[in-house]
Design a protein around this motif. Structure first.
Motif, PDB file in Angstrom:
ATOM      1  N   VAL A  45      57.863  65.745  64.834  1.00 50.75           N
ATOM      2  CA  VAL A  45      56.824  65.897  65.858  1.00 50.75           C
ATOM      3  C   VAL A  45      56.752  67.358  66.280  1.00 50.75           C
ATOM      4  O   VAL A  45      57.584  68.175  65.890  1.00 50.75           O
ATOM      5  N   SER A  46      55.766  67.689  67.119  1.00 54.87           N
ATOM      6  CA  SER A  46      55.653  69.056  67.616  1.00 54.87           C
ATOM      7  C   SER A  46      56.681  69.305  68.707  1.00 54.87           C
ATOM      8  O   SER A  46      57.240  68.377  69.306  1.00 54.87           O
ATOM      9  N   PRO A  98      44.723  78.589  61.864  1.00 53.55           N
ATOM     10  CA  PRO A  98      45.853  77.816  62.385  1.00 53.55           C
ATOM     11  C   PRO A  98      47.074  78.700  62.589  1.00 53.55           C
ATOM     12  O   PRO A  98      47.231  79.732  61.958  1.00 53.55           O
ATOM     13  N   LEU A  99      47.924  78.279  63.504  1.00 50.03           N
ATOM     14  CA  LEU A  99      49.176  78.968  63.784  1.00 50.03           C
ATOM     15  C   LEU A  99      50.276  77.916  63.748  1.00 50.03           C
ATOM     16  O   LEU A  99      50.076  76.781  64.181  1.00 50.03           O
ATOM     17  N   ALA A 100      51.428  78.286  63.218  1.00 53.42           N
ATOM     18  CA  ALA A 100      52.513  77.314  63.041  1.00 53.42           C
ATOM     19  C   ALA A 100      52.795  76.547  64.328  1.00 53.42           C
ATOM     20  O   ALA A 100      52.828  77.116  65.415  1.00 53.42           O
ATOM     21  N   SER A 101      52.981  75.244  64.197  1.00 53.46           N
ATOM     22  CA  SER A 101      53.397  74.314  65.270  1.00 53.46           C
ATOM     23  C   SER A 101      52.370  74.138  66.381  1.00 53.46           C
ATOM     24  O   SER A 101      52.698  73.664  67.456  1.00 53.46           O
ATOM     25  N   GLY A 122      46.487  66.794  73.354  1.00 59.39           N
ATOM     26  CA  GLY A 122      46.494  66.480  71.923  1.00 59.39           C
ATOM     27  C   GLY A 122      47.370  67.432  71.138  1.00 59.39           C
ATOM     28  O   GLY A 122      46.898  68.311  70.433  1.00 59.39           O
ATOM     29  N   ASP A 123      48.694  67.282  71.274  1.00 59.26           N
ATOM     30  CA  ASP A 123      49.635  68.173  70.611  1.00 59.26           C
ATOM     31  C   ASP A 123      49.436  68.197  69.098  1.00 59.26           C
ATOM     32  O   ASP A 123      49.403  67.156  68.446  1.00 59.26           O
ATOM     33  N   ALA A 124      49.336  69.402  68.544  1.00 60.67           N
ATOM     34  CA  ALA A 124      49.274  69.621  67.099  1.00 60.67           C
ATOM     35  C   ALA A 124      48.108  68.879  66.430  1.00 60.67           C
ATOM     36  O   ALA A 124      48.084  68.733  65.224  1.00 60.67           O
ATOM     37  N   ARG A 125      47.134  68.396  67.225  1.00 62.94           N
ATOM     38  CA  ARG A 125      45.959  67.761  66.633  1.00 62.94           C
ATOM     39  C   ARG A 125      45.028  68.851  66.127  1.00 62.94           C
ATOM     40  O   ARG A 125      44.741  69.809  66.833  1.00 62.94           O
TER      41      ARG A 125
END
Length: 340
Positions: A14-15, A155-158, A316-319
């Motif tokens: 998960v994030s 996009p950026l990691a995580s 919305g984490d990492a969505r």
């Protein structure tokens, strides 16, 4: 070696922000099965939550930070308006920072928003070809302590956010121009170290190559109105006589650059589109006031900002969302009758 929340997040798949919300007591709870996976990973690794992080995770300041490259650029001001719309009547206040294209100022802005304990940070703007380790460490720390990060653009990691498919959009725009009858192209490619300008130029040139065409020339420079003015002026000084006999279509990797290119064309005594066609990218609101109307690739800029704001409110984490623009041909790329 101490076990970090990052290790737990990786183990659970998960994030960082999700792991933090489960273990640090946040009121924003993920789904039960996700929470169970995170707790199981923490137990397996022997992770114990940090008391300070728990306190931060439970708190809410109702503040959101938005970092843009240049607030004077209609691209970013339109996105900012959209973010404000997305926050709606939630009572959340939007804080704004402009970096003027300087990476160190982006880090300063993130630090400032962290010190103000914002609930989330939205990053909007083109990134370089390599991610900044200092920025990534800051974001990781912020997420570990319950903060949420949404990225608009690359996009950026995580992190989650809205990614613009610049390459495909440019390919589609080139295809429409070819179908309209254009055969000679010049590309004002902006700063090749910025992913946005690089991907837009690559997509356009890739479509030309697959169609059996090649750009007459490609000019690099600043990803700005002035940069395009200088690049267009350079092209007009070196263009060959035979290029003047057939209308050339100049693709600029942003609308703001297209405005600079048109200025250079007019100052040289030439006309758009009769002598040189000019095309942009973004469809900023300013184009409504320009004559001739400028052909471009339309991105739903205000909607992108609204989606980012709504993503923050829904936690919305990492969505991730991917947006592809739509070619819009107007008067600035109209093929002159002598060239049909």
């Amino acid at each position: 070696m101490a076990i970090r929340l990052t290790d737990v997040a990786n183990e659970a798949g998960v994030s960082l922000a999700t792991a933090s919300r489960v273990l640090n007591g946040s009121a924003r709870k993920p789904a039960a099965e996700i929470s169970d996976k995170v707790r199981a990973a923490a137990e397996k690794l022997g992770y114990f939550p940090n008391a300070q992080a728990q306190a931060l995770a439970r708190a809410s300041t109702k503040l959101i930070g938005l970092v843009v490259r240049d607030i004077a650029d209609p691209y970013f001001s339109t996105i900012a308006r959209g973010v404000q719309r997305g926050l709606g009547d939630s009572g959340t206040q939007l804080l704004l920072a402009s970096t003027d294209s300087e990476p160190e100022r982006e880090i300063e802005a993130v630090r400032a928003f962290m010190s103000q304990r914002t609930d989330a940070i939205i990053l909007s703007g083109s990134r370089g070809q390599s991610e900044d380790d200092g920025l990534l460490k800051l974001i990781e720390n912020y997420q570990e302590n319950g903060g949420q990060v949404v990225v608009i653009g690359q996009p950026l990691a995580s992190t989650g956010g809205i990614q613009v498919d610049n390459e495909t959009t440019s390919e589609n725009l080139a295809g429409e121009l070819i179908r309209a009858g254009h055969r000679k192209f010049v590309v004002l490619a902006g700063d090749e170290n910025l992913l946005t300008s690089r991907h837009r130029a690559q997509g356009f040139l890739s479509k030309l190559k697959r169609t059996g065409l090649a750009a007459v020339d490609v000019f690099h420079g600043a990803f700005s109105r002035e940069g395009a003015y200088m690049a267009m002026s350079d092209y007009l000084r070196v263009r060959k006589p035979e290029e003047a006999d057939q209308q050339v279509c100049v693709f600029c990797v942003s609308d703001v650059m297209a405005l600079g290119a048109i200025r250079a064309v007019r100052e040289s005594g030439l006309r758009v589109p009769e002598d040189i066609a000019v095309v942009g990218f973004d469809d900023i609101p300013t184009l409504e006031d320009v004559t001739p109307s400028i052909s471009t690739a339309r991105l739903p800029l205000e909607e992108i900002g609204r989606w980012a704001g709504e993503m923050v409110l829904s936690h919305g984490d990492a969505r991730k969302m991917v947006v592809t623009g739509t070619p819009v041909l107007r008067d600035s790329s109209r093929l002159h009758s002598d060239n049909r």
